[in-house]
Design an enzyme around this catalytic site. Sequence first.
Site, PDB file in Angstrom:
ATOM      1  N   LYS A  70      29.591  14.173  16.311  1.00  0.00           N
ATOM      2  CA  LYS A  70      29.282  12.969  17.093  1.00  0.00           C
ATOM      3  C   LYS A  70      28.236  12.058  16.446  1.00  0.00           C
ATOM      4  O   LYS A  70      28.207  10.867  16.727  1.00  0.00           O
ATOM      5  CB  LYS A  70      28.783  13.365  18.493  1.00  0.00           C
ATOM      6  CG  LYS A  70      29.835  13.979  19.383  1.00  0.00           C
ATOM      7  CD  LYS A  70      29.276  14.175  20.779  1.00  0.00           C
ATOM      8  CE  LYS A  70      30.176  15.032  21.626  1.00  0.00           C
ATOM      9  NZ  LYS A  70      29.665  15.142  23.003  1.00  0.00           N
ATOM     10  N   ASP A 106      30.184   9.913  27.304  1.00  0.00           N
ATOM     11  CA  ASP A 106      29.600  11.106  27.937  1.00  0.00           C
ATOM     12  C   ASP A 106      28.686  10.761  29.124  1.00  0.00           C
ATOM     13  O   ASP A 106      28.708  11.446  30.151  1.00  0.00           O
ATOM     14  CB  ASP A 106      28.790  11.909  26.919  1.00  0.00           C
ATOM     15  CG  ASP A 106      29.676  12.746  26.004  1.00  0.00           C
ATOM     16  OD1 ASP A 106      30.800  13.087  26.405  1.00  0.00           O
ATOM     17  OD2 ASP A 106      29.222  13.070  24.889  1.00  0.00           O
TER      18      ASP A 106
END
Length: 283
Positions: A70, A106
């Site tokens: 990420k 997220d």
Amino acid sequence: MESDLPVRLGVLGDPIEHSLSPQMQNAALESCGLKMRLARFAIGPKDLGRALKLFASLNFVGISLTVPDKIAVLNFLDEVDENAWAIGAVNAVRFRSGKLFGSNTDGAGISDAIRSGIFGAASLSQWPVLLLGAGGASRAIARQCALEGCPKLFLSNRTRERADKLGAEIAKVNEATTITVVDQESEPLRQALREARLVINATNVGLRADDRSLISREALTGEHFVYDTIYNPPRTALLAEAEAAGARFANGLTLLLYQGARSFELWFDRKAPIDVMRAALQM
Ligand code: ATR
């Protein structure tokens, strides 16, 4: 599912074989009549640049990223939206005319998860929150708490300096959110839990079957709502402690669902079939 459909979406990480993204996203693609499928790719940071070039040349629509990609992916993108940039991590990439655009779903995903009814009318804006961890997932969640006006945010991390640094950054997002950094030891956590009602674990602790809970049942009451971002195993030691204390609790399957739905919406500019995706995860 028609397995001869071309792969035009991917979920990348290492390890990746346990990812439930294919079953969730492929059900969504099928129900929307989108003639393509998503596949898992075991790719770590070192092969990410080459992989993204290949995917772009194959007319991929998008990819999802998980641990440990990420942050590394930031090196290979043409544009990163403001939210992902502030978080410092990207979990969803869209390909458009050969260019790569990065986002982070997220934070909004956990917000959706908390508001989805698992904890009644709870939301990140309502109660003091105790957030465990200061890594990529925690950065997204802490920022989301501040964006939504969480009144008080307790940050606790094994390495205290990382929590201090995150706290200083988050304090700039919303002055109305009071940030308190607490050591990850039983007494400071117990103190924080006298005020915090929502507890979110965003550390890796609980992934392994022999991991112990960072919070013991004595510190929890029936007033607490305990969310673990981990979904495999479905009941971590933390959630077992929460249950024993009579607290309400939920695992990270809802985060997987809602961040995935938001990624789908970025890829296709259309609403995600959330009920189909939920059913595919057998929720
Ligand atoms: P992610 O992107 O999934 O958040 P990460 O950035 O590697 O992953 O962060 C992992 C988090 O779990 C960190 O907060 C880490 O604490 P440190 O900052 O001290 O490393 C936390 N963590 C991992 N193992 C832990 C352990 N055994 N005890 C407590 N915290 C742990």
